[in-house]
Design an enzyme around this catalytic site. Structure first.
Site, mmCIF file in Angstrom:
data_model
loop_
_atom_site.group_PDB
_atom_site.id
_atom_site.type_symbol
_atom_site.label_atom_id
_atom_site.label_comp_id
_atom_site.label_asym_id
_atom_site.label_seq_id
_atom_site.Cartn_x
_atom_site.Cartn_y
_atom_site.Cartn_z
ATOM 1 N N GLY A 29 105.071 79.002 36.362
ATOM 2 C CA GLY A 29 105.168 80.800 36.620
ATOM 3 C C GLY A 29 106.744 80.898 36.539
ATOM 4 N N ALA A 83 102.918 82.252 43.759
ATOM 5 C CA ALA A 83 101.529 82.471 44.179
ATOM 6 C C ALA A 83 101.208 83.769 43.588
ATOM 7 C CB ALA A 83 101.432 82.629 45.619
ATOM 8 N N GLY A 95 97.019 80.698 39.503
ATOM 9 C CA GLY A 95 96.399 80.421 38.244
ATOM 10 C C GLY A 95 96.530 81.612 37.412
ATOM 11 N N GLY A 96 97.479 82.644 37.867
ATOM 12 C CA GLY A 96 97.587 83.909 36.995
ATOM 13 C C GLY A 96 98.223 83.400 35.471
ATOM 14 N N GLY A 97 98.841 82.296 35.787
ATOM 15 C CA GLY A 97 99.247 81.393 34.414
ATOM 16 C C GLY A 97 98.604 80.508 33.864
ATOM 17 N N GLU A 103 98.161 72.396 39.184
ATOM 18 C CA GLU A 103 98.767 73.143 40.418
ATOM 19 C C GLU A 103 98.232 72.190 41.704
ATOM 20 O OE1 GLU A 103 100.798 76.949 38.636
ATOM 21 O OE2 GLU A 103 99.266 77.265 39.977
ATOM 22 N N LYS A 121 103.483 89.929 46.734
ATOM 23 C CA LYS A 121 102.222 88.845 46.840
ATOM 24 C C LYS A 121 101.914 88.821 48.137
ATOM 25 C CE LYS A 121 103.586 87.702 42.471
ATOM 26 N NZ LYS A 121 104.220 86.322 42.012
#
Ligand code: 5RP
Length: 223
Positions: A29, A83, A95-97, A103, A121
């Site tokens: 990220g 995060a 997991g946005g990326g 990970e 965040k």
């Protein structure tokens, strides 16, 4: 102060946790990218890194840092990652990326997890950020229906394939009151590789960047 400046500040604060001459775990990220840049600039010499994504491995390689195969390593002293959301228990959505599975694997092997994040965040309850779930492609419609049944609105991540050759469903509209229980429940659905809740393996240290400075939190165990 822009988000990027805050991410950079959190990543630079993480340098104090990098053990010299060790192999460390590195997530993925934009915050991690600032961390890799700081590693490359810093005088601190690490032995190498295990990367949680192909993109991270490429950047580490360009920075002259040796990449190690996780299968050759028993334990990593520390794992560094960002995060998408983090709560007061240092449980996260990631997991946005799209790298959530790798990970989670690398984090599982690490003695300690240092999370680097900008102040946006931090949340009281996980779920405002759509929960990414990596799924085996043939199971994606079935899993989408299962999540609808649990109050979520699944959106397939268009045109995206994970480093493992799978697809991602982003689940909108969830309010996750018990992250550990929900993580375990979702991970039991056949075809789910893993969901992006990091409740069973939360962060141990959070470096949260504000315009006024970087705040450090240490996880208190759940009672
Ligand atoms: C990638 C991740 C990242 O840690 C998360 O998306 C945060 O990214 P960024 O540092 O770009 O805000 O989980 O799968």
């Amino acid at each position: 102060m822009s988000d990027d400046n805050l991410k950079r500040a959190a990543a630079e604060a993480a340098m104090q946790f990098v053990p010299e001459a060790a192999i460390i775990g590195v997530g993925s990220g934009s915050t991690v990218n600032f961390f890799i840049a700081a590693l490359a600039r810093g005088r601190l010499r690490i032995k190498g890194a295990v990367a949680a994504s192909n993109a991270t491995a490429e950047l580490l390689g360009k920075a002259g840092i040796a990449i190690h195969d996780l299968n050759t390593i028993r334990q990593l002293p520390v794992y560094f990652d960002g995060a998408d959301e983090i709560n007061g228990q240092l449980e996260m959505i990631k997991g946005g990326g799209g790298s959530l599975t790798r990970e989670k694997i690398v984090a599982a092997v690490a003695g300690s997890f240092v999370c680097m994040a900008d102040e946006s965040k931090m949340v009281a309850q996980l779920g405002r950020f759509p929960l990414p779930i990596e799924v085996i492609p043939m199971a994606s419609r079935y899993i989408a229906r299962e999540l609808e049944g649990r109050g979520g609105r699944p959106v397939p991540r268009e045109g995206f394939v994970t480093d493992n050759g799978n697809v991602i469903l982003d689940i909108h509209g969830l309010r996750i009151s018990d992250p550990v229980a929900f993580e375990e429940e979702i991970n039991q659905i056949p075809g789910v590789v893993t969901c992006g809740i990091f409740g069973r393996r939360p962060a141990d240290i959070l470096l949260l960047a504000h315009p006024s400075g970087v705040e450090e939190f240490t996880r208190r165990d759940r009672t």
